[in-house]
Structure formats: C-alpha cells, structure tokens
Design a protein around this motif. Structure first.
Motif, PDB file in Angstrom:
ATOM      1  N   TYR A  26       2.606   0.474   8.211  1.00  0.00           N
ATOM      2  CA  TYR A  26       1.168   0.588   7.953  1.00  0.00           C
ATOM      3  C   TYR A  26       0.476  -0.711   8.342  1.00  0.00           C
ATOM      4  O   TYR A  26       0.909  -1.805   7.975  1.00  0.00           O
ATOM      5  CB  TYR A  26       0.895   0.889   6.482  1.00  0.00           C
ATOM      6  CG  TYR A  26      -0.584   1.054   6.200  1.00  0.00           C
ATOM      7  CD1 TYR A  26      -1.253   2.209   6.593  1.00  0.00           C
ATOM      8  CD2 TYR A  26      -1.315   0.047   5.573  1.00  0.00           C
ATOM      9  CE1 TYR A  26      -2.608   2.365   6.362  1.00  0.00           C
ATOM     10  CE2 TYR A  26      -2.672   0.191   5.335  1.00  0.00           C
ATOM     11  CZ  TYR A  26      -3.313   1.354   5.731  1.00  0.00           C
ATOM     12  OH  TYR A  26      -4.656   1.485   5.507  1.00  0.00           O
ATOM     13  N   THR A  75       1.762   8.567   6.025  1.00  0.00           N
ATOM     14  CA  THR A  75       1.350   7.199   5.695  1.00  0.00           C
ATOM     15  C   THR A  75       1.883   6.803   4.330  1.00  0.00           C
ATOM     16  O   THR A  75       2.538   5.771   4.171  1.00  0.00           O
ATOM     17  CB  THR A  75      -0.181   7.072   5.699  1.00  0.00           C
ATOM     18  OG1 THR A  75      -0.707   7.587   6.925  1.00  0.00           O
ATOM     19  CG2 THR A  75      -0.599   5.616   5.545  1.00  0.00           C
ATOM     20  N   SER A 120       5.301   1.365   3.174  1.00  0.00           N
ATOM     21  CA  SER A 120       4.028   1.412   2.466  1.00  0.00           C
ATOM     22  C   SER A 120       4.075   2.297   1.224  1.00  0.00           C
ATOM     23  O   SER A 120       3.063   2.569   0.616  1.00  0.00           O
ATOM     24  CB  SER A 120       2.915   1.922   3.399  1.00  0.00           C
ATOM     25  OG  SER A 120       3.172   3.261   3.808  1.00  0.00           O
TER      26      SER A 120
END
Length: 233
Positions: free
Chosen positions: A101, A183, A189
């Motif tokens: 990320y 994500t 992340s």
C-alpha cells in the motif's frame, strides 16, 4: 498499452451498476458456503485454497512470470482452467502478497495496472485495477466489478470525507456476487488483529461493518443500510 485495462479516476468516481443476475451454475465449479461468521473470521467459502495459493507463491520464483499483466495472468489462471474461483483466489493471493500500500497522491504509478505491477506499490484504486486487469487477461473480466464508497478498517472510526473514500471489488461466481478488498487484505497493510483472508469473499453483513458502497445494491443485504445507520452501526 492496449493489453492493459486501466480504470480511470472518472470511472472510479461513478457508482457502479447494480449487481447483475448470477451466471448459470454450470459456468463455475460448484462450492458450498457457511452462514455469515463474526467479524474477524476468515473467508466463508468452505474449500481448500492450497493449490491456488501454491501456484501464486510459485510465480514469485519464476523470473518472467510477472513481467506483464498477460504473463502473470497466464501463470495464475492457466488457459483452460474451469474453476474460476480457483483463479480468483490465485490472483488475490499474488496481489496481497506482492503489492504494498502506497500513501500519497493519486498518480498513474500507483493506479495504472502495468505500473503497479512494475513498482509493486498501489493505492486502493491500483489494487483493484490490477485485479481487474489480471481477471480480464484470464478471461474473467465479466465476473469482476470495481465498487466505490466509504470504508473504515475494523477498529477505526467511520467518517465521511475524501480521506475515507475507498475502492474494492465484487466478484460474480455461480452462487451470486461476493465481496473482497485486496487493499485491506494486503499482508503489508492488514489491520492488526484481523486475518488477511477476512476480506476475501467476506459474508456481506460482515463486509458492511467496514465498507459502505455508493450504490446501496452492492451491500448485498436487504434492507440496505442508510449512511446514518452505517455510521452508527
């Protein structure tokens, strides 16, 4: 450049179309799922991911596997593969293991699929664009939609504003539409205390804890929550 499907900022800013009806059950291999689990549980699909994960991990040692979107898709979703869920899982595993990320401005370097693949860094749009591009190269583009809205990782306060804007994915399998967020699922992340796989094909009500799509039909629950209800939920 024509080999890459690049989603523009304009595309991502517009609400996606409502989920279409599911494909005929013969298109994808059948599988079974359990009822929605509690927040923090893993994917609700009851099957082994060993083969798909192993294939994704193996590509990391293949010198030319990730030289382009097309070559990587060929490794992750071999031609003739009949199990689209297996291919979706392999794409998920590779992206969440290999893309970091990137905080900062929205630029092609972190959103355009071929540049994300080259630099291994992305914002949420880049994670989704690369996933869509790989799925499209594997012949599964019609199964994937980018979804936009607001999001707050588990444990974080829900807010409405530019900083809370987010992109994630809907994937159509034989049993209907499912949700995933590469994500939030990235190993680099992931929110502390939440398993990486929680955001892969997450039960809709659990996914809704952290995501509110612009188009209410993408909540995949009835009745859909209003913005006020989501913020207070």
């Amino acid at each position: 450049a024509s080999a890459f499907l690049i989603m523009t900022d304009e595309n991502l800013a517009s609400p996606p179309p409502p989920p279409p009806s599911p494909l005929p059950s013969s298109h994808c291999q059948q599988y079974h799922h359990e009822q929605s689990g509690s927040l923090g549980s893993s994917s609700f699909i009851t099957r082994s991911w060993e083969s798909a994960d192993a294939r994704a991990i193996l590509t990391e040692s293949q010198e030319n596997a990730a030289k382009s979107v097309i070559s990587l898709a060929a490794f992750l979703a071999p031609a003739g593969a009949s199990d689209c869920l297996d291919s979706v899982r392999a794409i998920w595993t590779w992206i969440t293991r290999n893309i970091t990320y990137a905080k900062g401005a929205v630029t092609p370097q972190v959103t355009a699929p071929h540049l994300v693949l080259l630099h291994r860094r992305a914002i949420c749009q880049g994670f989704c664009n690369l996933f869509v591009s790989l799925a499209t190269a594997a012949g599964l583009g019609q199964h994937v939609r980018v979804i936009t809205g607001y999001a707050a990782p588990p444990g974080k306060e829900k807010k409405i504003g530019a900083a809370s804007r987010h992109s994630w994915l809907g994937v159509r399998l034989n049993s209907g539409w499912h949700l995933l967020d590469p994500t939030f699922g990235s190993v680099r992340s992931t929110v502390a205390g939440v398993p990486k796989d929680f955001f892969f094909l997450t039960p809709p009500r659990d996914f809704l804890e952290a995501h509110l799509p612009d188009e209410p039909s993408w909540q995949l629950v009835e009745p859909a929550l209003s913005l006020e209800e989501w913020l207070a939920h």
